[in-house]
Design an enzyme around this catalytic site. Sequence first.
Site, mmCIF file in Angstrom:
data_model
loop_
_atom_site.group_PDB
_atom_site.id
_atom_site.type_symbol
_atom_site.label_atom_id
_atom_site.label_comp_id
_atom_site.label_asym_id
_atom_site.label_seq_id
_atom_site.Cartn_x
_atom_site.Cartn_y
_atom_site.Cartn_z
ATOM 1 N N PRO A 74 0.809 -1.225 0.000
ATOM 2 C CG PRO A 74 -0.955 -1.608 1.479
ATOM 3 C CD PRO A 74 0.363 -2.177 1.024
ATOM 4 C CB CYS A 75 1.142 3.930 -2.442
ATOM 5 S SG CYS A 75 -0.507 4.425 -3.000
ATOM 6 N N PRO A 76 -0.415 4.651 0.540
ATOM 7 C CG PRO A 76 -2.713 4.445 0.979
ATOM 8 C CD PRO A 76 -1.534 3.684 0.431
ATOM 9 N N PRO A 77 0.947 5.310 3.047
ATOM 10 C CG PRO A 77 1.450 3.430 4.346
ATOM 11 C CD PRO A 77 0.821 3.842 3.032
ATOM 12 C CG PHE A 78 5.759 5.341 1.889
ATOM 13 C CD1 PHE A 78 6.728 5.590 2.839
ATOM 14 C CD2 PHE A 78 5.161 4.092 1.852
ATOM 15 C CE1 PHE A 78 7.109 4.609 3.732
ATOM 16 C CE2 PHE A 78 5.539 3.090 2.734
ATOM 17 C CZ PHE A 78 6.515 3.358 3.687
#
Length: 323
Positions: A74-78
């Site tokens: 998942p990309c939301p953390p970055f």
Amino acid sequence: MMYTSIEICAGAGGQALGLEQAGFHHVALVEIEKEYCDCLKRNRPKWNVICEDLHNFSGKSYRDQIDLLAGGVPCPPFSVAGKQLGPNDERDLFPQMLRLIEEVHPKVTMIENVRGLMSPSFDLYRTTILHRLYELGYHPHIKLLNASDYGVPQLRPRVIIIGIRKDLEDIFSYPTPCQGPTATVGDTLYDLMAANGWVGAKEWKMKANKIAPTIVGGSKKHGGPDLGPTRARQAWADMGIDGKGVGNEPPQKDFEGMPKLTPRMIARIQGFPDDWDFGNKKTAACRMIGNAFPPPVAKYVGKQIIKVLDNDIVNSNSKKEIS
């Protein structure tokens, strides 16, 4: 030769499809969301889709049997569109990916994420990931690739981390960008825009003479069927496209104004084949498409990985002949 792979965070199958086209056989695909799992099963009934939380998936039974372990965690953390909490975000699945690498012990691993992972604020975390890969017995590679360099008519930068197991000769190199200009949005979508006989299709094609901004998918809680934030919508408007929503059908013959893209058009910009079925729910389909990894890019990277695996077989055969 068909090489084996496991895909985690498989989503709607963008990366898995590209790797299949490169020559990989998916032994298992792990995905938590039912709509995504259903999408995978519709399009590839023979794929072994495991619809469960990645935290509950063990790779121990696959140990030393898999050529490639791949996943777009998942990309939301970055993501620059989010709070950029990185390792403090509960959605960060890098630890789970590293756990599975240790359990499965694949010959090669491939991890995809957003450009934000390369930002200075994540220097320590990024270095920690690469160091852990090295500790697990892999030579790490990291590079930012842009989808438009590989035939995808979209500005979509993505970080690709590759790990080559140390007992293999590390001849890996990232794919060379395609020669020649990338097709424009107008070239890519003209036949779909003209499908209902729209008389303004040719004029629109001439105006849509650029590549697209990054397609966005949003999340369950945020993001409906549209083409992104204000800046992106302006870029779409410059190409004669209404980015405030997504259309159900191509424009009719006498349509006037700026047309909206349909999910099928968005999927083509993302690099999916026209027969890839995302279902009938527009919002869900747009989320699946926007969150996907473009299949053509996965295919090009996959072919470079296969060169490493082919070379390993050649080296193994040479050693057998010598002995």
